[in-house]
Design a protein around this motif. Structure first.
Motif, PDB file in Angstrom:
ATOM      1  N   SER A   1     -21.744  19.092 -18.182  1.00  0.00           N
ATOM      2  CA  SER A   1     -21.307  17.748 -18.568  1.00  0.00           C
ATOM      3  C   SER A   1     -22.455  16.875 -19.075  1.00  0.00           C
ATOM      4  O   SER A   1     -22.299  16.125 -20.043  1.00  0.00           O
ATOM      5  N   ALA A   2     -23.620  16.938 -18.438  1.00  0.00           N
ATOM      6  CA  ALA A   2     -24.753  16.129 -18.895  1.00  0.00           C
ATOM      7  C   ALA A   2     -25.218  16.589 -20.268  1.00  0.00           C
ATOM      8  O   ALA A   2     -25.520  15.772 -21.157  1.00  0.00           O
TER       9      ALA A   2
ATOM     10  N   ASN B   1     -16.335   9.400 -17.533  1.00  0.00           N
ATOM     11  CA  ASN B   1     -17.662   9.412 -18.159  1.00  0.00           C
ATOM     12  C   ASN B   1     -18.691   8.657 -17.323  1.00  0.00           C
ATOM     13  O   ASN B   1     -19.468   7.864 -17.843  1.00  0.00           O
ATOM     14  N   LEU B   2     -18.700   8.932 -16.042  1.00  0.00           N
ATOM     15  CA  LEU B   2     -19.670   8.317 -15.127  1.00  0.00           C
ATOM     16  C   LEU B   2     -20.714   9.346 -14.736  1.00  0.00           C
ATOM     17  O   LEU B   2     -20.580  10.045 -13.730  1.00  0.00           O
ATOM     18  N   GLN B   3     -21.761   9.464 -15.534  1.00  0.00           N
ATOM     19  CA  GLN B   3     -22.824  10.387 -15.164  1.00  0.00           C
ATOM     20  C   GLN B   3     -23.571   9.821 -13.966  1.00  0.00           C
ATOM     21  O   GLN B   3     -24.038   8.674 -13.991  1.00  0.00           O
ATOM     22  N   ALA B   4     -23.677  10.604 -12.925  1.00  0.00           N
ATOM     23  CA  ALA B   4     -24.244  10.128 -11.662  1.00  0.00           C
ATOM     24  C   ALA B   4     -25.618   9.501 -11.874  1.00  0.00           C
ATOM     25  O   ALA B   4     -26.520  10.132 -12.422  1.00  0.00           O
ATOM     26  N   GLY B   5     -25.738   8.232 -11.455  1.00  0.00           N
ATOM     27  CA  GLY B   5     -27.030   7.558 -11.487  1.00  0.00           C
ATOM     28  C   GLY B   5     -27.448   6.973 -12.809  1.00  0.00           C
ATOM     29  O   GLY B   5     -28.509   6.342 -12.912  1.00  0.00           O
ATOM     30  N   ARG B   6     -26.634   7.154 -13.853  1.00  0.00           N
ATOM     31  CA  ARG B   6     -27.076   6.649 -15.171  1.00  0.00           C
ATOM     32  C   ARG B   6     -25.871   6.286 -16.022  1.00  0.00           C
ATOM     33  O   ARG B   6     -25.600   6.889 -17.053  1.00  0.00           O
ATOM     34  N   PHE B   7     -25.102   5.279 -15.571  1.00  0.00           N
ATOM     35  CA  PHE B   7     -23.937   4.863 -16.336  1.00  0.00           C
ATOM     36  C   PHE B   7     -23.809   3.347 -16.312  1.00  0.00           C
ATOM     37  O   PHE B   7     -24.456   2.647 -15.525  1.00  0.00           O
ATOM     38  N   VAL B   8     -22.954   2.851 -17.189  1.00  0.00           N
ATOM     39  CA  VAL B   8     -22.503   1.462 -17.137  1.00  0.00           C
ATOM     40  C   VAL B   8     -20.995   1.501 -17.311  1.00  0.00           C
ATOM     41  O   VAL B   8     -20.476   2.266 -18.124  1.00  0.00           O
ATOM     42  N   ALA B   9     -20.280   0.724 -16.503  1.00  0.00           N
ATOM     43  CA  ALA B   9     -18.822   0.738 -16.527  1.00  0.00           C
ATOM     44  C   ALA B   9     -18.282  -0.636 -16.894  1.00  0.00           C
ATOM     45  O   ALA B   9     -18.854  -1.670 -16.511  1.00  0.00           O
ATOM     46  N   ILE B  10     -17.187  -0.655 -17.640  1.00  0.00           N
ATOM     47  CA  ILE B  10     -16.522  -1.900 -18.014  1.00  0.00           C
ATOM     48  C   ILE B  10     -15.160  -1.955 -17.332  1.00  0.00           C
ATOM     49  O   ILE B  10     -14.470  -0.940 -17.224  1.00  0.00           O
TER      50      ILE B  10
ATOM     51  N   LEU C   1     -10.048  19.229 -17.748  1.00  0.00           N
ATOM     52  CA  LEU C   1     -10.990  18.156 -18.058  1.00  0.00           C
ATOM     53  C   LEU C   1     -11.947  17.859 -16.892  1.00  0.00           C
ATOM     54  O   LEU C   1     -12.382  16.738 -16.684  1.00  0.00           O
ATOM     55  N   GLN C   2     -12.282  18.903 -16.123  1.00  0.00           N
ATOM     56  CA  GLN C   2     -13.111  18.704 -14.934  1.00  0.00           C
ATOM     57  C   GLN C   2     -14.538  18.284 -15.304  1.00  0.00           C
ATOM     58  O   GLN C   2     -15.234  17.677 -14.500  1.00  0.00           O
ATOM     59  N   GLY C   3     -14.969  18.595 -16.504  1.00  0.00           N
ATOM     60  CA  GLY C   3     -16.322  18.234 -16.927  1.00  0.00           C
ATOM     61  C   GLY C   3     -16.438  16.842 -17.484  1.00  0.00           C
ATOM     62  O   GLY C   3     -17.449  16.502 -18.129  1.00  0.00           O
ATOM     63  N   SER C   4     -15.448  15.987 -17.243  1.00  0.00           N
ATOM     64  CA  SER C   4     -15.433  14.644 -17.841  1.00  0.00           C
ATOM     65  C   SER C   4     -16.102  13.590 -16.972  1.00  0.00           C
ATOM     66  O   SER C   4     -16.066  12.406 -17.311  1.00  0.00           O
TER      67      SER C   4
END
Length: 354
Positions: A26-27, A147-156, A190-193
């Motif tokens: 995923s990354a 699309n929440l990559q652990a430790g490096r995301f921003v969410a709206i 879609l487990q890699g999302s």
């Protein structure tokens, strides 16, 4: 000319099933999509994009969906967040996050599904902004953000202002104190999302995170982009299924020719109607029900397309190692009616507005 390089499509073909069933790549996927320039599609040149219309971004998602709906799904969330940053009257969130989002160095999680349902009167907002000890803090839970990559995301997302009828649109980074990400949700596809829940426990509000202080007005303005970008996923998946059918029509599957032609024509009509509506300024803002109907209709087209592919492939499609990747597309197609706002929710809104 394809929007995707041959090297990348080869990689997607090789890893599509793994992306569907695990987060192993995923990354790497996010970085590769960014390197293809997908996250710059539909973005004004002044902000580092290709300077073209949002329909170019939809076509980018569509191109990905022909190989992997997981890739298309994370790109939808990522591009939707980018679109929101561009639409905001507050330039600070753009200055904070846009460069990292365009380059894929930070993932963009769109948690506006709850907000879009709220705007349509289907659901209450699940995060609350309140005052505690002289500070404004966020509390609540978003059960499903992609699309929440652990430790490096921003969410709206949207938050209700406690004690008022007001609601706001915010972006919050993964580094915020009091914000926690769950383990990835367990999907049949879609487990890699990188889809997970977000929990807010007295997250102190930074004013720089505010996208809009009037969520209702803002959401009505950006809803065409939100739903329009979503349509890239079914467009691409349906086209891939229909292409698989087309490859069999010279054989004893020629009996499917008429149905294949009818579904293909309906797909082209929906895509054209969406393009025309988005090209006409404010059309889908003034006529949201027309957009809702298109989203419902395209889900039906995908269902017809994947069933045609099964019939065209015959028994091979039911074998685990049949070599058609049909089982993955069948699972992918099962997701599209339920992605928020779901087909049922949209039907409900249309029924209640009559």
């Amino acid at each position: 000319m394809s929007l995707l390089s041959a090297n990348f499509t080869d990689w997607l073909v090789k890893h599509a099933d793994t992306l569907d069933q695990s987060n192993q790549h995923s990354a790497e996927l996010l970085t590769k999509i960014a390197n293809e320039g997908i996250f710059r599609l539909g973005v004004p040149a002044e902000f580092g994009g290709d300077g073209k219309s949002i329909f170019n971004a939809i076509q980018g998602i569509e191109a990905l969906a022909q190989y992997s709906l997981t890739a298309a799904f994370i790109s939808w969330g990522h591009l939707t967040l980018i679109e929101n940053l561009i639409a905001s009257a507050n330039p600070i969130p753009r200055q904070l996050w846009l460069a990292e989002l365009l380059s894929g160095k930070r993932s963009g999680g769109t948690g506006l599904s709850n907000a879009v349902k709220f705007l349509s009167g289907v659901e209450e907002l699940q995060v609350t902004l309140s005052e505690r000890g002289g500070k404004k803090v966020l509390n609540g839970r978003l059960p499903w953000v992609t699309n929440l990559q652990a430790g490096r995301f921003v969410a709206i997302f949207a938050a209700a202002v406690e004690g008022s009828n007001q609601s706001v649109i915010l972006t919050v980074p993964s580094e915020a104190d009091g914000l926690s990400r769950s383990d990835d949700l367990e999907f049949i596809a879609l487990q890699g999302s990188n889809t997970a829940a977000l929990t807010f426990e007295n997250v102190e509000l930074n004013p720089d995170w505010i996208i809009s202080s009037d969520a209702n007005h803002y959401l009505a303005q950006i809803r065409p982009a939100f739903l329009g970008l979503q349509c890239g996923m079914p467009f691409g998946l349906a086209k891939r299924c229909l292409a698989e059918v087309a490859a069999t029509l010279a054989s004893n599957r020629a009996v499917l020719q008429q149905e294949w032609q009818t579904v293909s024509q309906r797909l082209a009509e929906i895509e054209q109607q969406l393009a025309q509506g988005l090209a006409e300024k404010d059309y889908f803002i003034r006529h949201p029900k027309a957009l809702f109907q298109l989203r419902i209709d395209i889900v039906d087209v995908v269902a017809q397309s994947v069933l045609l592919e099964l019939q065209a492939g015959g028994g091979r499609g039911y074998l685990k190692h049949g070599g058609l990747s049909f089982a993955r597309r069948w699972r992918e197609a099962a997701f599209l009616p339920i992605v928020t706002p779901s087909a049922v929710q949209l039907r409900l809104v249309l029924a209640n507005s009559k």
